[in-house]
Design an enzyme around this catalytic site. Structure first.
Site, PDB file in Angstrom:
ATOM      1  CB  CYS A 140      -0.934  -0.006   1.218  1.00 48.61           C
ATOM      2  SG  CYS A 140      -1.824   1.543   1.455  1.00 48.61           S
TER       3      CYS A 140
ATOM      4  CB  CYS B 235       0.894   1.386   4.737  1.00 50.54           C
ATOM      5  SG  CYS B 235      -0.675   0.489   4.913  1.00 50.54           S
TER       6      CYS B 235
ATOM      7  CG  HIS C 157      -4.230  -1.221   4.594  1.00 50.81           C
ATOM      8  ND1 HIS C 157      -3.937  -0.328   3.582  1.00 50.81           N
ATOM      9  CD2 HIS C 157      -4.860  -2.268   3.996  1.00 50.81           C
ATOM     10  CE1 HIS C 157      -4.348  -0.813   2.435  1.00 50.81           C
ATOM     11  NE2 HIS C 157      -4.915  -1.986   2.651  1.00 50.81           N
TER      12      HIS C 157
ATOM     13  CG  ASN D  51     -14.532   9.867  -3.632  1.00 56.73           C
ATOM     14  OD1 ASN D  51     -15.592  10.436  -3.401  1.00 56.73           O
ATOM     15  ND2 ASN D  51     -13.687  10.285  -4.558  1.00 56.73           N
TER      16      ASN D  51
ATOM     17  CB  SER E  52      -7.475   4.705  -6.606  1.00 56.41           C
ATOM     18  OG  SER E  52      -6.888   5.697  -5.774  1.00 56.41           O
TER      19      SER E  52
ATOM     20  CG  HIS F 286      -4.238   3.528   4.147  1.00 51.59           C
ATOM     21  ND1 HIS F 286      -3.338   2.687   4.781  1.00 51.59           N
ATOM     22  CD2 HIS F 286      -4.305   4.642   4.910  1.00 51.59           C
ATOM     23  CE1 HIS F 286      -2.885   3.281   5.871  1.00 51.59           C
ATOM     24  NE2 HIS F 286      -3.457   4.482   5.965  1.00 51.59           N
TER      25      HIS F 286
ATOM     26  CG  HIS G  68      -7.124   8.049   1.136  1.00 52.54           C
ATOM     27  ND1 HIS G  68      -7.475   6.749   0.807  1.00 52.54           N
ATOM     28  CD2 HIS G  68      -7.210   8.746  -0.041  1.00 52.54           C
ATOM     29  CE1 HIS G  68      -7.756   6.668  -0.478  1.00 52.54           C
ATOM     30  NE2 HIS G  68      -7.610   7.867  -1.027  1.00 52.54           N
TER      31      HIS G  68
ATOM     32  CD  GLN H  52      -8.396  12.517  -3.619  1.00 52.37           C
ATOM     33  OE1 GLN H  52      -7.831  13.281  -4.416  1.00 52.37           O
ATOM     34  NE2 GLN H  52      -9.098  11.461  -4.017  1.00 52.37           N
TER      35      GLN H  52
END
Length: 430
Positions: A61, A64, A130, A170, A178, A181, A183, A185
């Site tokens: 990943c 990570c 993760h 998302n 995509s 993990h 996250h 934006q």
């Protein structure tokens, strides 16, 4: 031929059975509601049910801790312990590029307009683990995420060419994520994007007409509707069977306490399909009765909007008039972490899956327009695609692309189903 008054309603009209449309005042767009369609069979596309257990650390990943990032530039992530913010290696907008402005002279074709857009894009890793999502995280773990949102907003506010900061997440492959993990934006641009611009325009028109904040009034409207629904006994638009969950559930808006609060100790099975019958005859009001509030605390309220498009769409709104995340007090920041944990946990519990969604923060732009301080009211949108189960999603196609948005499940029914979900995550409720 005589026309009926605009507020006329037949005594036999039932919001739980008859098609109607609802206005979204933020966008001045209508949503068609077709509750009778919840009975239709489904033989269409079914998504893969993401039940795979992920490791807490994945050496492949690129998000990570200590791993190499995806751009091949040999950048290595630090051994971070809570959140980690970095500039997106594949940004949608760039800061250093030539400027292109539209030529407004008369000899230019007004049908073909183009402008350059400069900006910056950041990635915010919510956790070093993760396998975690906001629904799995404790409130003290979510506070650093909010802090990262605020610090990134403030940093972009100092950039002279940046006028808007869009924070979003998302979640899930079905939403185009995509990397699993946890996250989000941040896209910061020199223009104010269309969705925010339209909201600001309509909030400005509302303030000009009523001399009040639209979303302050909306919070009061939903709170009053909830109080009335409880007093009238009309807060339950669904029978227990129709919730698609076994056991008895609480519809309290306050946080639950203790193990499995508000739920049967036996974990419910994942429903493959559900129906939503009406349980009582609607009175002769011109708007539907019932609460749309899912949960709340001292500072924030989470509800299914009266005009929701997506089946289990929600909004989180500040109860006080706050223009931006950075205006929050420490207590309000803690309350936002609380409401985020609670709604994402309820989402996961609804179909016993890692519930996908797109979530975004709407707040004041970063430019110098002082009117945005009074026009903007801090709120978050959750747009989840799932409709009937963890594998059946809603599609925006056909009439919805060519005509207007449409939904089957009423917002009142959706709110009841979410309010009936536990705030103890199903994975820890065994």
């Amino acid at each position: 031929m005589a026309t009926q008054p605009a507020t006329a309603r037949s005594p036999s009209f039932d919001f739980n059975h008859h098609s109607h449309r609802r206005l979204n005042p933020l966008t001045r767009s209508w949503v068609l509601c077709s509750p009778h369609r919840t009975q239709r069979p489904w033989q269409g596309k079914q998504e893969d049910d993401d039940l795979s257990k992920r490791p807490s650390y994945d050496p492949s990943c690129y998000l990570c801790p200590t791993n190499t990032r995806a751009n091949g530039a040999h950048l290595q992530n630090p051994d971070y312990t809570d959140t980690f913010v970095f500039e997106n290696d594949f940004p949608a907008v760039q800061q250093n590029q030539p400027i292109l402005l539209h030529d407004s002279s008369e000899d230019e074709n007004s049908l073909l307009q183009v402008e350059s857009v400069r900006g910056q894009c950041h990635v915010i890793c919510f956790s070093p683990q993760h396998d975690k999502t906001l629904a799995d995280m404790a409130e003290p773990e979510i506070v650093p995420v909010i802090d990262a949102w605020i610090s990134t907003y403030k940093a972009m506010q100092q950039q002279g060419h940046i006028n808007h900061v869009q924070i979003f997440e998302n979640k899930g492959a079905i939403m185009g994520c995509s990397n699993p993990h946890p996250h989000g934006q941040v896209w910061s641009t020199e223009d104010i994007p269309q969705e925010t611009a339209v909201e600001l325009e309509n909030m400005a028109k509302y303030r000009q007409r009523h001399h009040r904040c639209m979303l302050c009034d909306y919070v009061k409207t939903e709170t009053d509707a909830d109080r009335k629904a409880k007093a009238d006994g009309s807060a339950d638009p669904l029978s227990p069977t129709a919730t698609g969950m076994n056991g008895t559930h609480t519809s309290s808006h306050t946080a639950e306490t203790g193990p499995l609060a508000g739920t049967d100790p036996t974990p419910p099975t994942t429903p493959t399909s559900t129906t939503f019958p009406s349980t009582k005859t609607m009175p002769s009001a011109t708007t539907p009765d019932g609460s749309r509030i899912v949960c709340e605390n001292d500072s924030f309220i989470c509800l299914v909007p009266f005009w929701a498009t997506w089946p289990f769409e929600t909004m989180v709104l500040s109860k006080a008039h706050l223009a931006r995340l950075s205006d929050m007090t420490s207590a309000q920041k803690q309350d936002l972490a609380n409401i985020l944990r609670r709604i994402t946990c309820r989402y996961d519990n609804l179909f016993r899956c890692s519930f996908p969604y797109s979530m975004g923060v709407h707040q004041a732009p970063t430019n110098d327009d002082v009117s945005h301080q009074e026009l903007s009211h801090l709120h978050l949108h959750f747009y989840p695609p799932l409709l009937r189960s963890s594998t059946v999603k809603k599609f925006l196609v056909g009439f919805e692309l060519l005509g207007q948005s449409q939904r089957d499940l009423t917002p009142e029914q959706a709110a009841k189903r979410l309010a009936d979900c536990s705030e103890v995550h199903y994975k820890s409720a065994v």
